[in-house]
Design a protein around this motif. Structure first.
Motif, mmCIF file in Angstrom:
data_model
loop_
_atom_site.group_PDB
_atom_site.id
_atom_site.type_symbol
_atom_site.label_atom_id
_atom_site.label_comp_id
_atom_site.label_asym_id
_atom_site.label_seq_id
_atom_site.Cartn_x
_atom_site.Cartn_y
_atom_site.Cartn_z
ATOM 1 N N UNK A 1 0.900 -1.129 0.065
ATOM 2 C CA UNK A 1 -0.081 -0.088 -0.183
ATOM 3 C C UNK A 1 0.838 1.282 -0.021
ATOM 4 N N UNK A 2 1.783 1.067 0.598
ATOM 5 C CA UNK A 2 2.680 2.520 0.877
ATOM 6 C C UNK A 2 3.468 2.847 -0.479
ATOM 7 N N UNK A 3 4.087 1.686 -1.004
ATOM 8 C CA UNK A 3 4.623 2.199 -2.264
ATOM 9 C C UNK A 3 3.920 2.531 -3.185
ATOM 10 N N UNK A 4 2.605 1.862 -3.280
ATOM 11 C CA UNK A 4 1.800 2.352 -4.411
ATOM 12 C C UNK A 4 1.375 3.550 -4.416
ATOM 13 N N UNK A 5 0.906 4.086 -2.740
ATOM 14 C CA UNK A 5 0.543 5.337 -2.477
ATOM 15 C C UNK A 5 1.510 6.405 -2.832
ATOM 16 N N UNK A 6 2.843 6.201 -2.315
ATOM 17 C CA UNK A 6 3.986 7.168 -2.264
ATOM 18 C C UNK A 6 4.436 7.416 -3.700
ATOM 19 N N UNK A 7 4.352 6.268 -4.654
ATOM 20 C CA UNK A 7 4.628 6.409 -5.803
ATOM 21 C C UNK A 7 3.608 7.232 -6.795
ATOM 22 N N UNK A 8 2.339 6.866 -6.399
ATOM 23 C CA UNK A 8 1.230 7.658 -7.167
ATOM 24 C C UNK A 8 1.231 8.863 -6.896
ATOM 25 N N UNK A 9 1.635 9.430 -5.587
ATOM 26 C CA UNK A 9 1.717 10.984 -5.494
ATOM 27 C C UNK A 9 2.798 11.591 -5.942
ATOM 28 N N UNK A 10 3.975 10.832 -6.028
ATOM 29 C CA UNK A 10 5.022 11.198 -6.645
ATOM 30 C C UNK A 10 4.938 11.423 -8.124
ATOM 31 N N UNK A 11 4.453 10.684 -9.221
ATOM 32 C CA UNK A 11 3.866 10.665 -10.544
ATOM 33 C C UNK A 11 2.967 11.842 -10.577
ATOM 34 N N UNK A 12 2.035 12.035 -9.925
ATOM 35 C CA UNK A 12 1.331 13.302 -10.097
ATOM 36 C C UNK A 12 2.084 14.652 -9.952
ATOM 37 N N UNK A 13 2.911 14.522 -8.859
ATOM 38 C CA UNK A 13 3.607 15.469 -8.313
ATOM 39 C C UNK A 13 4.705 15.889 -9.297
ATOM 40 N N UNK A 14 5.584 15.166 -9.894
ATOM 41 C CA UNK A 14 6.457 15.399 -10.915
ATOM 42 C C UNK A 14 6.386 15.600 -12.152
ATOM 43 N N UNK A 15 4.886 15.384 -12.409
ATOM 44 C CA UNK A 15 4.528 15.664 -13.989
ATOM 45 C C UNK A 15 3.994 17.025 -14.172
ATOM 46 N N UNK A 16 3.780 17.778 -12.936
ATOM 47 C CA UNK A 16 3.219 19.250 -13.099
ATOM 48 C C UNK A 16 4.198 20.093 -12.339
#
Length: 342
Positions: A213-228
């Motif tokens: 859960x943590x890996x998926x959540x952190x990676x999801x936030x990271x992807x959204x963050x870095x793409x904008x």
């Protein structure tokens, strides 16, 4: 009136706004089956060693991210041609990823319609303040913002807050159908964990699901963050804002190694996705490669993406993201220039 070149760019990717049923079904199979298999393998590995189970749990977290990309496409109605099929698969994948289907579908649609618009921030996006806004904010508001932008808060605490707490409640002003869907998905998530609890017990569930859960959540936030959130992004006030410019200049092309690109469902081609949300994830790369103007989008690699951690404020004068320190220096220079002019 929109620039003819912008209209042509949007038109050039329209041929990729199609679903291919066999590819979509294949993607469901090569995502959900490995996810279940990895989770089961991690469980059975517990009897040998947790250090054998942990890597399997972590890898399963990457498949949860891939599951989220399918959910994401369902929200845009781009995974299947059938609305009903998108809704059903969206609810199932939303349960796995802990994201309420209609709530996220509606707020994400607003994000696409307002991305990079300084006058329409606040729904489906990250909290962004301009240099001027930060300087004018109260000490308490500045503290809140600095905590929000802190990497530990955003990427360590953030996944637990967003996916376990924030998404369990309805948005302000949500309509009845959306509210009911959030309640339904909360029940489905509880049922999912109830079944897992009965099957494997609380200890095994915690040892496997927590890292996944943590890996998926952190990676999801990271992807959204870095793409904008990159230095030379694009933000304008409403009267100057352009949908195409926001897509191509305000969204990055996150160039990832092939395996990570596959696991993240091509979402690194975020500029293409924002230009045309109806393009399913499995055609994003084709749309990019066959549309030369899209090659000019800001390209960010893994190493460059780490630099985005320092950006914090949008400076309207230089039209770029700056750090808190740079923001203070710019604000001081602007104040000095005004004083000299007066």
């Amino acid at each position: 009136m929109q620039d003819p070149r912008q209209l042509q760019l949007r038109k050039s990717v329209q041929k990729f706004e199609k679903t291919t049923k066999s590819i979509s079904i294949g993607q469901l199979c090569n995502t959900l089956i490995p996810l279940v298999a990895l989770w089961a393998a991690a469980y059975f590995s517990l009897s040998i060693s947790y250090w054998l189970a942990l890597p399997l749990a972590i890898v399963s977290g990457f498949f949860i991210i891939r599951t989220f990309i399918i959910f994401h496409d369902c929200c845009h109605g781009s995974f299947f041609s059938s609305k009903r099929a998108n809704d059903i698969v969206g609810i199932i994948t939303g349960t796995i990823t802990h994201v309420p289907y209609l709530q996220w579908k509606n707020s994400h649609a607003i994000h696409h319609a307002t991305s990079s618009n300084l006058d329409k921030r606040g729904v489906g996006d990250l909290w962004i303040m301009t240099v001027a806004e930060y300087e004018e904010a109260s000490k308490f508001q500045r503290l809140r913002y600095r905590l929000y932008r802190n990497p530990f808060v955003m990427f360590v605490l953030g996944p637990f807050y967003v996916f376990l707490i924030q998404y369990r409640f309805n948005r302000k002003g949500a309509k009845r159908k959306e509210r009911l869907n959030t309640y339904l998905m909360n029940v489905l998530i509880v049922a999912m964990y109830g079944i897992l609890l009965l099957l494997v017990g609380w200890k095994a569930l915690l040892l496997i699901q927590l890292p996944a859960f943590y890996i998926s959540g952190a990676l999801g936030i990271w992807l959204f963050y870095v793409q904008h959130q990159f230095e030379d992004s694009y933000f304008e006030h409403n009267e100057e804002w352009s949908y195409v410019h926001a897509a191509v200049e305000g969204s990055s092309f996150y160039r990832l190694p092939k395996l990570l690109q596959w696991l993240t469902g091509n979402i690194g081609y975020h500029h293409v996705h924002h230009l045309s949300p109806k393009v399913p994830n499995y055609y994003l790369q084709d749309a990019h490669e066959e549309t030369p103007p899209l090659h000019k989008a800001t390209t960010i690699g893994l190493k460059e993406s780490l630099l985005s951690l320092k950006v914090a404020l949008w400076d309207e004068q230089t039209k770029r993201f700056v750090s808190f320190r740079e923001g203070r220096l710019l604000a001081a220079k602007q104040t000095l220039a005004i004083d000299k002019a007066s």
